[in-house]
Design a protein around this motif. Structure first.
Motif, PDB file in Angstrom:
ATOM      1  N   THR A  48       0.815  -1.217   0.000  1.00  8.62           N
ATOM      2  CA  THR A  48       0.000   0.000   0.000  1.00  8.62           C
ATOM      3  C   THR A  48       0.848   1.267   0.000  1.00  8.62           C
ATOM      4  O   THR A  48       0.400   2.330   0.426  1.00  8.62           O
ATOM      5  CB  THR A  48      -0.939   0.009   1.218  1.00  8.62           C
ATOM      6  N   GLY A  49       2.097   1.148  -0.483  1.00  6.13           N
ATOM      7  CA  GLY A  49       2.970   2.320  -0.502  1.00  6.13           C
ATOM      8  C   GLY A  49       2.469   3.410  -1.427  1.00  6.13           C
ATOM      9  O   GLY A  49       2.656   4.596  -1.170  1.00  6.13           O
ATOM     10  N   ASP A  50       1.828   3.032  -2.510  1.00  8.14           N
ATOM     11  CA  ASP A  50       1.276   3.988  -3.476  1.00  8.14           C
ATOM     12  C   ASP A  50      -0.243   3.831  -3.468  1.00  8.14           C
ATOM     13  O   ASP A  50      -0.776   2.837  -3.940  1.00  8.14           O
ATOM     14  CB  ASP A  50       1.843   3.692  -4.862  1.00  8.14           C
ATOM     15  N   THR A  51      -0.949   4.825  -2.924  1.00  5.38           N
ATOM     16  CA  THR A  51      -2.412   4.698  -2.781  1.00  5.38           C
ATOM     17  C   THR A  51      -3.177   5.402  -3.893  1.00  5.38           C
ATOM     18  O   THR A  51      -4.386   5.608  -3.772  1.00  5.38           O
ATOM     19  CB  THR A  51      -2.865   5.248  -1.416  1.00  5.38           C
ATOM     20  N   THR A  52      -2.491   5.780  -4.973  1.00  7.71           N
ATOM     21  CA  THR A  52      -3.235   6.262  -6.132  1.00  7.71           C
ATOM     22  C   THR A  52      -3.997   5.078  -6.728  1.00  7.71           C
ATOM     23  O   THR A  52      -3.660   3.914  -6.471  1.00  7.71           O
ATOM     24  CB  THR A  52      -2.291   6.835  -7.198  1.00  7.71           C
ATOM     25  N   ARG A  53      -5.009   5.381  -7.505  1.00  9.17           N
ATOM     26  CA  ARG A  53      -5.809   4.293  -8.072  1.00  9.17           C
ATOM     27  C   ARG A  53      -4.943   3.380  -8.942  1.00  9.17           C
ATOM     28  O   ARG A  53      -5.007   2.148  -8.840  1.00  9.17           O
ATOM     29  CB  ARG A  53      -6.978   4.852  -8.889  1.00  9.17           C
ATOM     30  N   GLY A  54      -4.089   4.008  -9.781  1.00 11.35           N
ATOM     31  CA  GLY A  54      -3.215   3.212 -10.639  1.00 11.35           C
ATOM     32  C   GLY A  54      -2.242   2.374  -9.837  1.00 11.35           C
ATOM     33  O   GLY A  54      -1.980   1.209 -10.162  1.00 11.35           O
ATOM     34  N   GLY A  55      -1.698   2.966  -8.776  1.00 13.74           N
ATOM     35  CA  GLY A  55      -0.752   2.237  -7.933  1.00 13.74           C
ATOM     36  C   GLY A  55      -1.395   1.049  -7.239  1.00 13.74           C
ATOM     37  O   GLY A  55      -0.800  -0.031  -7.132  1.00 13.74           O
ATOM     38  N   LEU A  56      -2.630   1.225  -6.756  1.00 11.29           N
ATOM     39  CA  LEU A  56      -3.312   0.130  -6.068  1.00 11.29           C
ATOM     40  C   LEU A  56      -3.766  -0.969  -7.033  1.00 11.29           C
ATOM     41  O   LEU A  56      -3.721  -2.157  -6.700  1.00 11.29           O
ATOM     42  CB  LEU A  56      -4.505   0.673  -5.284  1.00 11.29           C
ATOM     43  N   VAL A  57      -4.207  -0.576  -8.225  1.00  9.94           N
ATOM     44  CA  VAL A  57      -4.579  -1.579  -9.233  1.00  9.94           C
ATOM     45  C   VAL A  57      -3.381  -2.470  -9.554  1.00  9.94           C
ATOM     46  O   VAL A  57      -3.483  -3.710  -9.621  1.00  9.94           O
ATOM     47  CB  VAL A  57      -5.105  -0.905 -10.514  1.00  9.94           C
ATOM     48  N   LYS A  58      -2.224  -1.842  -9.701  1.00 11.28           N
ATOM     49  CA  LYS A  58      -0.986  -2.584  -9.977  1.00 11.28           C
ATOM     50  C   LYS A  58      -0.622  -3.476  -8.798  1.00 11.28           C
ATOM     51  O   LYS A  58      -0.263  -4.646  -8.963  1.00 11.28           O
ATOM     52  CB  LYS A  58       0.141  -1.600 -10.261  1.00 11.28           C
ATOM     53  N   ALA A  59      -0.721  -2.941  -7.573  1.00  8.34           N
ATOM     54  CA  ALA A  59      -0.366  -3.714  -6.382  1.00  8.34           C
ATOM     55  C   ALA A  59      -1.297  -4.902  -6.177  1.00  8.34           C
ATOM     56  O   ALA A  59      -0.867  -5.975  -5.743  1.00  8.34           O
ATOM     57  CB  ALA A  59      -0.401  -2.810  -5.155  1.00  8.34           C
ATOM     58  N   LEU A  60      -2.583  -4.761  -6.528  1.00  8.33           N
ATOM     59  CA  LEU A  60      -3.547  -5.855  -6.362  1.00  8.33           C
ATOM     60  C   LEU A  60      -3.239  -7.026  -7.283  1.00  8.33           C
ATOM     61  O   LEU A  60      -3.653  -8.167  -7.034  1.00  8.33           O
ATOM     62  CB  LEU A  60      -4.967  -5.341  -6.608  1.00  8.33           C
ATOM     63  N   SER A  61      -2.523  -6.758  -8.370  1.00  8.70           N
ATOM     64  CA  SER A  61      -2.158  -7.835  -9.298  1.00  8.70           C
ATOM     65  C   SER A  61      -0.776  -8.427  -8.992  1.00  8.70           C
ATOM     66  O   SER A  61      -0.328  -9.344  -9.666  1.00  8.70           O
ATOM     67  CB  SER A  61      -2.182  -7.316 -10.744  1.00  8.70           C
ATOM     68  N   HIS A  62      -0.102  -7.884  -7.968  1.00  6.05           N
ATOM     69  CA  HIS A  62       1.245  -8.369  -7.603  1.00  6.05           C
ATOM     70  C   HIS A  62       1.346  -8.599  -6.093  1.00  6.05           C
ATOM     71  O   HIS A  62       2.323  -8.222  -5.446  1.00  6.05           O
ATOM     72  CB  HIS A  62       2.321  -7.380  -8.043  1.00  6.05           C
ATOM     73  N   MET A  63       0.321  -9.209  -5.492  1.00  5.42           N
ATOM     74  CA  MET A  63       0.346  -9.446  -4.046  1.00  5.42           C
ATOM     75  C   MET A  63       1.262 -10.626  -3.703  1.00  5.42           C
ATOM     76  O   MET A  63       1.515 -11.505  -4.524  1.00  5.42           O
ATOM     77  CB  MET A  63      -1.072  -9.690  -3.530  1.00  5.42           C
ATOM     78  N   THR A  64       1.745 -10.634  -2.462  1.00  2.00           N
ATOM     79  CA  THR A  64       2.606 -11.707  -1.982  1.00  2.00           C
ATOM     80  C   THR A  64       1.892 -12.448  -0.848  1.00  2.00           C
ATOM     81  O   THR A  64       0.863 -12.007  -0.339  1.00  2.00           O
ATOM     82  CB  THR A  64       3.939 -11.149  -1.459  1.00  2.00           C
ATOM     83  N   ASP A  65       2.448 -13.586  -0.472  1.00  5.77           N
ATOM     84  CA  ASP A  65       1.905 -14.336   0.657  1.00  5.77           C
ATOM     85  C   ASP A  65       2.256 -13.603   1.944  1.00  5.77           C
ATOM     86  O   ASP A  65       3.408 -13.208   2.148  1.00  5.77           O
ATOM     87  CB  ASP A  65       2.503 -15.747   0.667  1.00  5.77           C
ATOM     88  N   ASN A  66       1.280 -13.436   2.818  1.00  2.27           N
ATOM     89  CA  ASN A  66       1.524 -12.694   4.063  1.00  2.27           C
ATOM     90  C   ASN A  66       2.558 -13.374   4.953  1.00  2.27           C
ATOM     91  O   ASN A  66       3.234 -12.710   5.750  1.00  2.27           O
ATOM     92  CB  ASN A  66       0.218 -12.509   4.840  1.00  2.27           C
ATOM     93  N   ASP A  67       2.720 -14.693   4.808  1.00  2.00           N
ATOM     94  CA  ASP A  67       3.719 -15.402   5.615  1.00  2.00           C
ATOM     95  C   ASP A  67       5.121 -14.856   5.362  1.00  2.00           C
ATOM     96  O   ASP A  67       5.984 -14.911   6.248  1.00  2.00           O
ATOM     97  CB  ASP A  67       3.687 -16.905   5.301  1.00  2.00           C
ATOM     98  N   ASP A  68       5.341 -14.338   4.155  1.00  2.00           N
ATOM     99  CA  ASP A  68       6.663 -13.804   3.820  1.00  2.00           C
ATOM    100  C   ASP A  68       6.964 -12.499   4.562  1.00  2.00           C
ATOM    101  O   ASP A  68       8.108 -12.054   4.594  1.00  2.00           O
ATOM    102  CB  ASP A  68       6.766 -13.540   2.308  1.00  2.00           C
ATOM    103  N   SER A  69       5.927 -11.867   5.130  1.00  2.00           N
ATOM    104  CA  SER A  69       6.110 -10.576   5.805  1.00  2.00           C
ATOM    105  C   SER A  69       5.906 -10.648   7.308  1.00  2.00           C
ATOM    106  O   SER A  69       6.010  -9.627   8.004  1.00  2.00           O
ATOM    107  CB  SER A  69       5.118  -9.550   5.221  1.00  2.00           C
ATOM    108  N   LEU A  70       5.631 -11.840   7.829  1.00  2.00           N
ATOM    109  CA  LEU A  70       5.300 -11.958   9.246  1.00  2.00           C
ATOM    110  C   LEU A  70       6.406 -11.458  10.167  1.00  2.00           C
ATOM    111  O   LEU A  70       6.136 -10.902  11.237  1.00  2.00           O
ATOM    112  CB  LEU A  70       4.960 -13.413   9.599  1.00  2.00           C
ATOM    113  N   ASN A  71       7.657 -11.643   9.765  1.00  2.00           N
ATOM    114  CA  ASN A  71       8.765 -11.221  10.630  1.00  2.00           C
ATOM    115  C   ASN A  71       8.780  -9.712  10.848  1.00  2.00           C
ATOM    116  O   ASN A  71       9.253  -9.234  11.889  1.00  2.00           O
ATOM    117  CB  ASN A  71      10.103 -11.679  10.055  1.00  2.00           C
ATOM    118  N   GLU A  72       8.274  -8.969   9.852  1.00  2.00           N
ATOM    119  CA  GLU A  72       8.155  -7.512  10.033  1.00  2.00           C
ATOM    120  C   GLU A  72       7.254  -7.204  11.228  1.00  2.00           C
ATOM    121  O   GLU A  72       7.565  -6.361  12.063  1.00  2.00           O
ATOM    122  CB  GLU A  72       7.571  -6.875   8.762  1.00  2.00           C
TER     123      GLU A  72
END
Length: 834
Positions: free
Chosen positions: A139-163
């Motif tokens: 969610t670093g870029d909350t413009t509509r274009g940025g979010l549309v792009k991010a929704l098509s490139h999501m990762t598994d949340n397990d990869d970020s749990l350590n954060e």
């Protein structure tokens, strides 16, 4: 159904706009669109349990219980803040998320792309023991274009749990330090609370050290030397004033000239001195506009331009974001924008221009300023106006000022660079000094055209001289005596800024390096403590706890604050702790260590600290602090002249002990009688003690009805009941037109206090004012000869009309009530003969 959980409401709405499908349900709790449901949190919904939540024995602070530590620090429902603007409690919001989780097939984690954002959502999923698939949205870029792009490139949340575990470890460590160190130093120094915190204590140190610098400053006189040099050019001689300046040498100290004799000799040697090595250099500079605001920069700007406190700016921006949807996320630590923001700039600019009714002549949405840089985007981006319609008339003055400032700094990115010609004159001398002069000419205003507060450039004859080497003579020279000055006292705004760069005050090179490394990807911070969202709160807490006092805008450490900082060990009071924790958190983030590696390290530090002894806080300072903090003097006792202070149940004289035994007390609440509905507040008590009257509401009559009245304090030292409330004499509203006495208000009318018979009834059951209640304001105007607009006057046959009414008194009238003349509105004359 796929459930999206966003970190904040505005982000949830932005994500919903970027999702495919049609909206089938939208409210202030969630949005349903296609196969998705989008909801959000507002801050941490859950919080760590306090020690007393595990065992009530910890409610009482004791050295015997230390160190307090639990193998697993559990969570509880978070408390709702008094300033909560949301429509529901945290418990209600968490309950809603639980219901949606049961309905969902999977979850999209839409916290901010940083540790805290990861933890915010992870802790809710763990609270409900959610086992279904979870994806992580960037969610670093909350413009509509940025979010549309991010929704098509999501990762598994397990990869970020350590954060998230890294953030959890830090929050537990912070609680451990606060709980154990505050209890240890408080119990070791019986008296006022001594609160200790990882960020709070080094922040206090900044203020204490600054104050010590100021108070220990020894004034030194020094001399600046200037020479007026006649430069021989083809266009004639040009006089330029140059400063006698030491050459910059790496590692060399730039000492001032402090001896008058030496200064006089240099000055005299310069007069009439011939130079054949006058070097003139010109350079055309293209100057970028200032970057858009992050929260700290906006707080500093509003402090210097409008006098607003950082915490106030937080509230103002919160309202602009949530209530008016006028600006983007306000708690940002970043001053940069994404390329998607640039793509959307044309529409945003057009809306901003429409909102503020101002368009700079050179505004160009195709200009790509340096603020548009994806590499510099952190978890957030700069604070800018949204592409929403904003009615300035619906903003408060404070909101309008802040909104216009945000708009100005955003607009500046789409204005040309300022073009300046900088000219420098250098004359090398036969020593380690040179004569130097500067002059700047603005060739094109560019973005500066909209910045009226920019300091004007200094232009001299130097700018009229071309590049090259020249000869000339110093026709005169002079001294200017100056004094070294200590640094300025902190304000809330400057302390807020220094918290973002505390590394510059750290002497340990390793610690300094770690602090700088921690912020290497944050362009707005440089070795910081705290966060944009917490710093102003921490500063306010130092004031609330009595460690720092406000003197106008200046912050000054109190004796108690200095004593606390003095007795604390370096392990606790320096910023080193933040740096060392960060290094361990890096290992947690990478998966090399678990969160317990940090909490175990902190436990070792706590054990070391509590096993040693430390200096005691000066008892005189403690006593004074207790008196000042818990017993604010609110007035002078009318019985004995002592100090009246606030207690739990009332306001009483501090001389209640022997030998004075003063019995003066004003109780906050009375259990029976006329004043049983009234609570005496601190402001009311101060006014009463100052001899002023106080308006008290819902005073109780014997028949159970209530009324309002002005009440004052009556003190009779000889009476059995020396302190009583009495009705204050009514205030004159004007002069009686019949006898020139004072017209005052009673319960049912306004009449002359000379009892001459003049009277105006508040309510009438017939006649002109049948549907109008006569007020104090109306009577004041009539007695002053002014007219009053009345909207429900009664004419013949009970017809309503409005008119401007003036009062006249007829001395020959058989009635004591005055006559009224009417000035009809819209020429609608009515028959008022009754």
């Amino acid at each position: 159904m796929i459930l999206v959980i966003a970190e904040k409401p505005s982000l949830g709405r932005d994500i919903a706009d970027a999702l495919p499908g049609q909206v089938t349900e939208r409210n202030n709790r969630f949005i349903r669109k296609g196969d998705y449901a989008v909801t959000w949190v507002f801050g941490h919904m859950l919080s760590l349990k306090e020690p007393e939540d595990y065992d009530m024995k910890y409610k009482k602070w004791s050295l015997d219980d230390l160190p307090i530590y639990f193998d697993s620090w559990e969570l509880k429902m978070g408390e709702d803040s008094k300033s909560n603007r949301n429509y529901e409690t945290k418990a209600q919001r968490v309950g809603l998320i639980g219901e949606l989780l049961e309905e969902s097939e999977s979850v999209i984690h839409a916290g901010d792309p940083d540790e805290e954002g990861q933890l915010l959502i992870d802790e809710i999923l763990r609270w409900f023991d959610y086992k279904k698939p979870v994806k992580r949205l960037n969610t670093g870029d909350t413009t509509r274009g940025g979010l549309v792009k991010a929704l098509s490139h999501m990762t598994d949340n397990d990869d970020s749990l350590n954060e998230g575990w890294s953030a959890y470890a830090r929050s537990v460590a912070d609680l451990m330090i606060g709980v154990n160190m505050s209890r240890f130093f408080t119990c070791s120094n019986s008296g006022v609370l001594l609160a200790v915190g990882r960020v709070q204590t080094p922040t206090l140190g900044l203020v204490v050290k600054r104050d010590m610098q100021i108070e220990g400053h020894i004034k030194t006189v020094y001399y600046d030397i200037f020479a007026d040099v006649n430069v021989e050019t083809a266009d004639g001689n040009k006089t330029v004033t140059a400063k006698y300046t030491k050459k910059k040498q790496k590692g060399a100290e730039n000492k001032q000239i402090t001896e008058l004799d030496e200064s006089e000799k240099i000055k005299n040697d310069l007069i009439n001195k011939r130079f054949d090595n006058i070097k003139i250099e010109k350079k055309v500079v293209n100057e970028d506009p200032p970057l858009p605001f992050n929260l700290v920069k906006l707080q500093s700007y509003c402090s210097s331009h409008f006098g607003y406190n950082p915490a106030d700016v937080m509230d103002i921006t919160q309202s602009l974001r949530e209530t008016h949807t006028a600006i983007t996320y306000n708690r940002s630590d970043c001053q940069y924008l994404s390329e998607e923001h640039f793509k959307e700039a044309s529409k945003t600019l057009a809306q901003v221009v429409q909102n503020i009714k101002f368009k700079p002549s050179e505004l160009d949405p195709t200009i790509h300023s340096k603020c548009f840089n994806d590499k510099n985007i952190t978890a957030h981006f700069a604070i800018i106006p949204t592409n929403n319609k904003v009615d300035l008339n619906k903003l408060t003055e404070h909101e309008k000022n802040v909104y216009l400032a945000v708009c100005k700094y955003y607009m500046a990115q789409f204005l040309p660079k300022a073009v300046k010609e900088k000219t420098k004159m250098t004359i090398e001398l036969d020593c380690e000094y040179t004569l130097v002069a500067y002059s700047t000419v603005v060739l094109k205003k560019g973005y500066t055209a909209i910045f009226k507060d920019i300091k004007a450039e200094e232009v001299t004859e130097l700018s009229t001289i071309a590049d090259g080497m020249y000869s000339g003579t110093a026709i005169d020279a002079r001294l200017e005596e100056k004094e070294t000055k200590p640094p300025s006292r902190y304000t809330k705004a400057t302390l807020n800024e220094d918290m973002t760069r505390i590394a510059k005050y750290v002497t340990d090179p390793e610690v300094k390096k770690m602090l700088l490394e921690k912020d290497k990807d944050k362009k707005g911070e440089n070795g910081s403590i705290g966060t944009s969202a917490t710093r102003s709160t921490i500063i306010d807490s130092l004031i609330t706890k009595g460690y720092v006092a406000e003197d106008g805008k200046r912050l000054i450490s109190t004796e108690l604050g200095r004593e606390l900082y003095r007795i604390l060990p370096d392990e606790i009071k320096k910023a080193d702790m933040t740096a060392k924790w960060w290094a361990i958190q890096e290992d947690i983030r990478s998966g090399d260590k678990t969160y317990k590696s940090l909490t175990d390290n902190v436990l070792d530090t706590i054990k070391t600290v509590i096993s040693n002894s430390y200096p005691a806080v000066n008892q005189a300072v403690m006593t004074k602090a207790v008196t000042e903090k818990y017993h604010e003097v609110i007035g002078t006792c009318p019985l004995c002249g002592g100090n009246v202070i606030e207690g739990t149940r009332g306001f009483g004289c501090s001389n209640w002990r022997e030998p004075m035994n003063c019995k003066f007390t004003v109780w906050k609440n009375q259990t029976k009688g006329m004043f049983s509905n009234v609570t005496i507040t601190l402001p009311m008590a101060k006014k009463l003690l100052a001899g002023k009257s106080v308006r008290m509401k819902k005073l109780l009559k014997n028949d159970g009805t209530t009324f309002d009245a002005d009440v004052e304090l009556k003190v009779d030292k000889e009476s059995q009941y020396p302190v009583q409330f009495v009705f204050a004499p009514p205030k004159p509203l004007g002069k009686c037109p019949k006898c020139n006495g004072d017209v005052v208000e009673s319960m049912k009318a306004f009449s002359c206090n000379n009892n001459c018979g003049f009277i105006i009834w508040k309510k009438s059951d017939r006649g002109l004012f049948k549907k109008t209640t006569i007020t104090q304001t109306m009577v004041k105007k009539w007695l002053a000869g002014d007219k009053v607009r009345c909207n429900k006057l009664m004419g013949k046959n009970d017809t309503e009309f409005k008119a401007d009414v003036t009062m006249k008194y007829n001395p020959d009238s058989v009635y004591n009530a005055p006559d009224f003349t009417l000035e009809f509105v819209n020429d609608e004359k009515k028959d008022v003969s009754q």
